[in-house]
Design a protein around this motif. Structure first.
Motif, PDB file in Angstrom:
ATOM      1  N   GLU A 164       0.705  -1.269  -0.047  1.00 27.62           N
ATOM      2  CA  GLU A 164      -0.006  -0.144   0.166  1.00 27.62           C
ATOM      3  C   GLU A 164       0.933   1.118  -0.122  1.00 27.62           C
ATOM      4  OE1 GLU A 164      -2.028  -2.869   2.972  1.00 27.62           O
ATOM      5  OE2 GLU A 164      -0.221  -2.132   2.581  1.00 27.62           O
TER       6      GLU A 164
ATOM      7  N   CYS B 243      -2.721   0.235  -3.899  1.00 26.66           N
ATOM      8  CA  CYS B 243      -2.282  -1.043  -3.337  1.00 26.66           C
ATOM      9  C   CYS B 243      -1.845  -1.826  -4.577  1.00 26.66           C
ATOM     10  CB  CYS B 243      -3.509  -1.808  -2.508  1.00 26.66           C
ATOM     11  SG  CYS B 243      -2.973  -3.649  -2.167  1.00 26.66           S
TER      12      CYS B 243
ATOM     13  N   TRP C 266     -10.343  -3.047   1.372  1.00 25.92           N
ATOM     14  CA  TRP C 266      -9.689  -2.290   2.217  1.00 25.92           C
ATOM     15  C   TRP C 266     -10.247  -2.229   3.614  1.00 25.92           C
ATOM     16  CZ3 TRP C 266      -5.423   0.378   0.745  1.00 25.92           C
ATOM     17  CH2 TRP C 266      -5.085   0.561  -0.558  1.00 25.92           C
TER      18      TRP C 266
ATOM     19  N   CYS D 168      -4.847  -3.084   2.519  1.00 31.34           N
ATOM     20  CA  CYS D 168      -5.503  -3.764   1.697  1.00 31.34           C
ATOM     21  C   CYS D 168      -5.565  -5.384   1.708  1.00 31.34           C
ATOM     22  CB  CYS D 168      -5.078  -3.383   0.139  1.00 31.34           C
ATOM     23  SG  CYS D 168      -3.264  -3.608  -0.442  1.00 31.34           S
TER      24      CYS D 168
ATOM     25  N   GLY E  22      -1.784  -6.338   2.876  1.00 29.98           N
ATOM     26  CA  GLY E  22      -0.364  -5.541   3.057  1.00 29.98           C
ATOM     27  C   GLY E  22      -0.164  -5.019   4.367  1.00 29.98           C
TER      28      GLY E  22
END
Length: 133
Positions: free
Chosen positions: A6, A22, A33, A92, A124
């Motif tokens: 991200e 992302c 998200w 994400c 992420g």
């Protein structure tokens, strides 16, 4: 597992805007998200499936827009009219088939976070969003 990175977080004042990105290394079958504020539980924010259908939690509807660039494997979250309540680490995640439908049920209050997070296998490292008043 997909690798997700991200970017785009930062500090803005109330009413400001940010767009998060992302980049995914693997498939983008179902993307989402999430965010987590200090001392609070992680929560889902938005989801988008491979047909481009989106779903949002009520508090961000009309202000946030999720989109994706499938060719370049990039997921976006455009955030407008930000408030201090939006301050959080944003993550994400890549989900399995049906994950977006499950997220929709979570947004409708029918599922809890524990029901949806197992549907997202890759996450992420997060990007911080801080909104000052």
């Amino acid at each position: 597992q997909a690798r997700l990175v991200e970017s785009g977080g930062g500090s803005v004042q109330t009413g400001g805007s940010l767009t998060l990105s992302c980049v995914a290394s693997g498939s983008m079958y179902a993307m989402a998200w999430f965010r987590q504020a200090p001392g609070k539980e992680r929560e889902g924010v938005a989801t988008i499936d491979n047909d481009g259908d989106t779903r949002y939690r009520d508090s961000v509807k009309g202000r946030f827009t999720a989109s994706e660039d499938n060719a370049n494997k990039i997921l976006y979250l455009e955030m407008n009219s930000l408030t201090p309540d939006d301050t959080a680490m944003y993550y994400c995640a890549v989900g399995t088939s049906g994950a977006c439908i499950t997220m929709g049920r979570y947004f409708a209050g029918r599922f809890d976070l524990e029901d949806i997070t197992p549907r997202f296998a890759s996450w992420g490292q997060g990007t911080q969003v801080t909104v000052s008043s």
